[in-house]
Enzyme design. Structure first.
Site, mmCIF file in Angstrom:
data_model
loop_
_atom_site.group_PDB
_atom_site.id
_atom_site.type_symbol
_atom_site.label_atom_id
_atom_site.label_comp_id
_atom_site.label_asym_id
_atom_site.label_seq_id
_atom_site.Cartn_x
_atom_site.Cartn_y
_atom_site.Cartn_z
ATOM 1 N N GLY A 187 -23.935 45.621 22.520
ATOM 2 C CA GLY A 187 -22.848 45.199 21.661
ATOM 3 C C GLY A 187 -21.539 45.862 22.031
ATOM 4 O O GLY A 187 -21.399 46.474 23.083
ATOM 5 N N ILE A 188 -20.573 45.765 21.114
ATOM 6 C CA ILE A 188 -19.252 46.323 21.372
ATOM 7 C C ILE A 188 -19.068 47.605 20.577
ATOM 8 O O ILE A 188 -19.749 47.840 19.575
ATOM 9 C CB ILE A 188 -18.152 45.304 21.011
ATOM 10 N N GLY A 189 -18.141 48.453 21.025
ATOM 11 C CA GLY A 189 -17.828 49.687 20.321
ATOM 12 C C GLY A 189 -17.839 50.867 21.265
ATOM 13 O O GLY A 189 -18.237 50.763 22.436
ATOM 14 N N MET A 214 -19.724 53.548 21.244
ATOM 15 C CA MET A 214 -21.051 54.010 21.622
ATOM 16 C C MET A 214 -21.660 53.146 22.731
ATOM 17 O O MET A 214 -22.080 53.669 23.777
ATOM 18 C CB MET A 214 -21.944 54.047 20.380
ATOM 19 N N GLU A 266 -25.690 38.584 23.846
ATOM 20 C CA GLU A 266 -24.918 37.697 22.975
ATOM 21 C C GLU A 266 -23.445 37.752 23.382
ATOM 22 O O GLU A 266 -22.831 36.751 23.710
ATOM 23 C CB GLU A 266 -25.095 38.140 21.529
ATOM 24 N N GLY A 322 -26.538 38.878 16.006
ATOM 25 C CA GLY A 322 -27.815 38.683 16.679
ATOM 26 C C GLY A 322 -28.688 39.922 16.698
ATOM 27 O O GLY A 322 -29.691 39.959 17.421
#
Length: 448
Positions: free
Chosen positions: A215-217, A219, A240, A338
C-alpha cells in the site's frame, strides 16, 4: 452498448443533461472528470437531489465546493482521500462499505443502471479506444451500466497498457474536451524511525521471486527502500495500487516478474497514484498491466502466484488481533479497500505471507497513546478480523498470530506494544480473562 455516437459537445452542454434526482458516477481517482464537474457546479441553482458516486478524490470537487450546505448535490464515496475525509466531517460526503474487488459485482447485481457516467480518458487512439490511463478499477463496469456515457478527454494522462483498460468510441454517447492538465500527484509522507524499523523486519521475510502487494504511506515506502538495499531479485508485482515505492524497485532492477505463475513479466495493478516520475515510468510501458479490480483483488487470482507478500497498514489492533484500519471511532478515515482480500489471497498462496503493520503509538493533544489496545475504540470498524490476521509488525517486533490461542495472541501483541504501555495492557488482559493466572507468556521476535 454498441452503436453510440461519441458526439462532441461542450462541457456546459454535457452538464445540461443532468436533471434533479439523477444518479451520476465520476469513477475513481485520476479518472474523475474536471471540466464536467465545473460545468455541473455552475448549474447548482437549477438542480436538487443530484447524487454522485466517486472514489479516492485527488483534487477539490467543484460541485461540493459550490454547495457547502449540501442542498443540491450529495456525494457518496467508496474510499476516502484526505479531501473526502474533510468533506465527510462537514457532512457533505458519505462512505459506501465494500471489499474493493467486489464493487463491479455491486454495480451489476445491486445498483440500478446509472443515469450519467462521466470518466476522464486519453484522446481516442487509431483503434477507436479512449484509454483510461492509470485507472482501471471498475471503470469498464461503469461503461456497461451507464444510461448515458460521457468521455472527458485529457491528453495529460499517461497511456497505460492493460486488460480492457479503455472504452471504445462505439460505447460513448458524448465526448467533451478536458483541460489537459497533468494528473494530480500524491506524495509519500516522510519516513519515520518507526517506519524504518518495521520495514527492516518485513524486508527480512522477503525472498527472491516473491510476489508483492503493498500500500501507500511512509511505512510501505520504507519497506520498498530496504528491499532495494537488500539485494532481493526477481520480484513480482500483483497489487491494487501502484506506488512510487514499487516504481523505485522496478527502476532498480529488483522487479522482473520472471517467477510469477500468472502474468509473468508483468507489473499488475488496478490503479496508479503518486508522483510525476511514476506517471512517466508507466506511460506506454508494455511491462505495466492495468487490470480491472475484480481481477487484481480476487483472492482466487492472488493465490495463484507463489510466495505472495501482502503488506498493509492499520491504525489500531486489539489484544485478540482485530485490525481496525479505516476509522477512528465513528470518524471515517479511509476505507476497507482491498486489505482483507489481499490478506486472504496471500494466506492461500503457496508460501504466502501477509503483514499488518503499525507504529506502536500515536500522539493526540500532546498525549502519547498506544495503538495496541485491550479493546477497539467505540465505533471503530474492524477491517481484518482476528481469524484472518497473520503477521503483526511494530517497531518493537514481529509476531505471527495464525494458530495462536487468545492468551498467546494477547501476550504476543503486548510484547509489540510500546514498553510504557505493556504493564497496563497485561493487567487489563488478565482482569478480562484474556490471559489466565499462571500463564507464561510468549514474546514476539524483537526488532534488531
Amino acid at each position: 452498448m454498441v452503436g453510440r455516437a461519441a458526439k462532441p459537445i461542450s462541457a456546459d452542454e454535457a452538464a445540461a443533461l443532468v436533471r434533479p434526482g439523477m444518479w451520476l458516477d465520476y469513477g475513481v481517482s485520476l479518472g474523475q472528470p474536471d471540466a464536467f464537474d465545473r460545468a455541473l457546479a455552475a448549474r447548482k441553482a437549477e438542480l436538487s437531489d443530484v447524487k454522485i458516486r466517486s472514489c479516492l478524490t485527488v483534487k477539490p470537487r467543484a460541485v461540493i465546493e459550490a454547495d457547502p450546505e449540501g442542498e443540491h448535490f450529495h456525494s457518496f464515496n467508496w474510499h476516502f482521500s484526505g479531501y473526502d475525509r474533510a468533506k465527510h466531517k462537514q457532512g457533505l460526503c458519505s462512505y459506501i462499505p465494500l471489499n474493493l474487488g467486489e464493487v463491479p459485482g455491486y454495480y451489476r447485481r445491486f445498483i440500478e443502471p446509472i443515469d450519467i457516467v462521466v470518466l476522464k480518458v486519453r484522446p481516442k487512439g487509431e483503434d477507436g479506444v479512449f484509454n483510461f490511463g492509470p485507472t482501471s478499477v471498475w471503470q469498464r463496469t461503469l461503461v456497461e451500466r451507464a444510461k448515458i456515457m460521457i468521455a472527458e478527454v485529457s491528453p495529460g494522462l499517461p497511456h497505460v497498457a492493460g486488460d480492457r483498460n479503455g472504452v471504445h468510441a462505439s460505447e460513448v454517447d458524448f465526448v467533451i474536451e478536458g483541460d489537459g492538465a497533468p494528473p494530480a500527484e500524491l506524495l509519500n509522507p516522510p519516513t519515520t524511525d518507526a517506519d524504518r524499523r518495521v520495514a527492516a523486519l518485513i524486508a527480512g521475510e522477503i525472498e527472491d521471486g516473491a510476489c508483492i502487494q503493498i500500500g501507500i504511506g511512509g511505512m510501505p515506502n520504507a519497506v520498498c527502500s530496504l528491499i532495494k538495499e537488500s539485494g532481493v531479485r526477481d520480484l513480482g508485482i500483483h497489487t491494487e495500487m501502484l506506488t512510487d515505492g514499487i516504481i523505485d524497485l522496478y527502476r532498480a532492477g529488483c522487479v522482473t516478474g520472471a517467477r510469477k505463475t500468472i502474468d509473468a513479466g508483468k507489473v499488475v495493478f488496478t490503479f496508479a497514484l503518486g508522483s510525476r516520475p511514476l506517471y512517466e515510468a508507466i506511460d506506454r510501458n508494455t511491462q505495466m498491466h492495468c487490470c480491472p479490480v475484480e481481477y487484481t483483488n480476487d483472492p482466487d487470482v492472488i493465490r495463484q502466484n507463489d510466495n505472495v507478500i501482502s503488506i498493509n497498514c492499520t491504525t489500531q489492533i486489539d489484544l485478540q488481533g482485530q485490525a481496525a484500519s479505516e476509522s477512528d471511532g465513528h470518524r471515517h478515515i479511509s476505507g476497507t479497500g482491498g486489505q482483507l482480500q489481499f490478506v486472504r489471497g496471500a494466506y492461500a498462496s503457496n508460501g504466502g505471507k501477509s503483514f499488518i503493520c503499525l507504529p506502536s503509538t500515536y500522539e493526540r493533544n500532546g498525549v502519547r497513546k498506544s495503538r495496541i489496545v485491550l479493546e477497539l475504540t467505540a465505533g471503530n470498524i474492524v477491517t481484518t478480523p482476528r481469524s484472518d490476521v497473520m503477521y503483526v509488525v511494530t517497531e518493537y517486533g514481529i509476531a505471527n498470530l495464525k494458530g495462536k490461542s487468545v492468551p498467546e495472541r494477547a501476550s504476543l501483541l503486548i510484547s509489540l506494544a510500546h514498553p510504557d504501555f505493556r504493564e497496563e495492557l497485561e493487567r487489563k488482559a488478565r482482569e478480562h480473562g484474556l490471559i489466565p493466572r499462571g500463564y507464561r507468556a510468549p514474546k514476539a521476535s524483537a526488532a534488531p
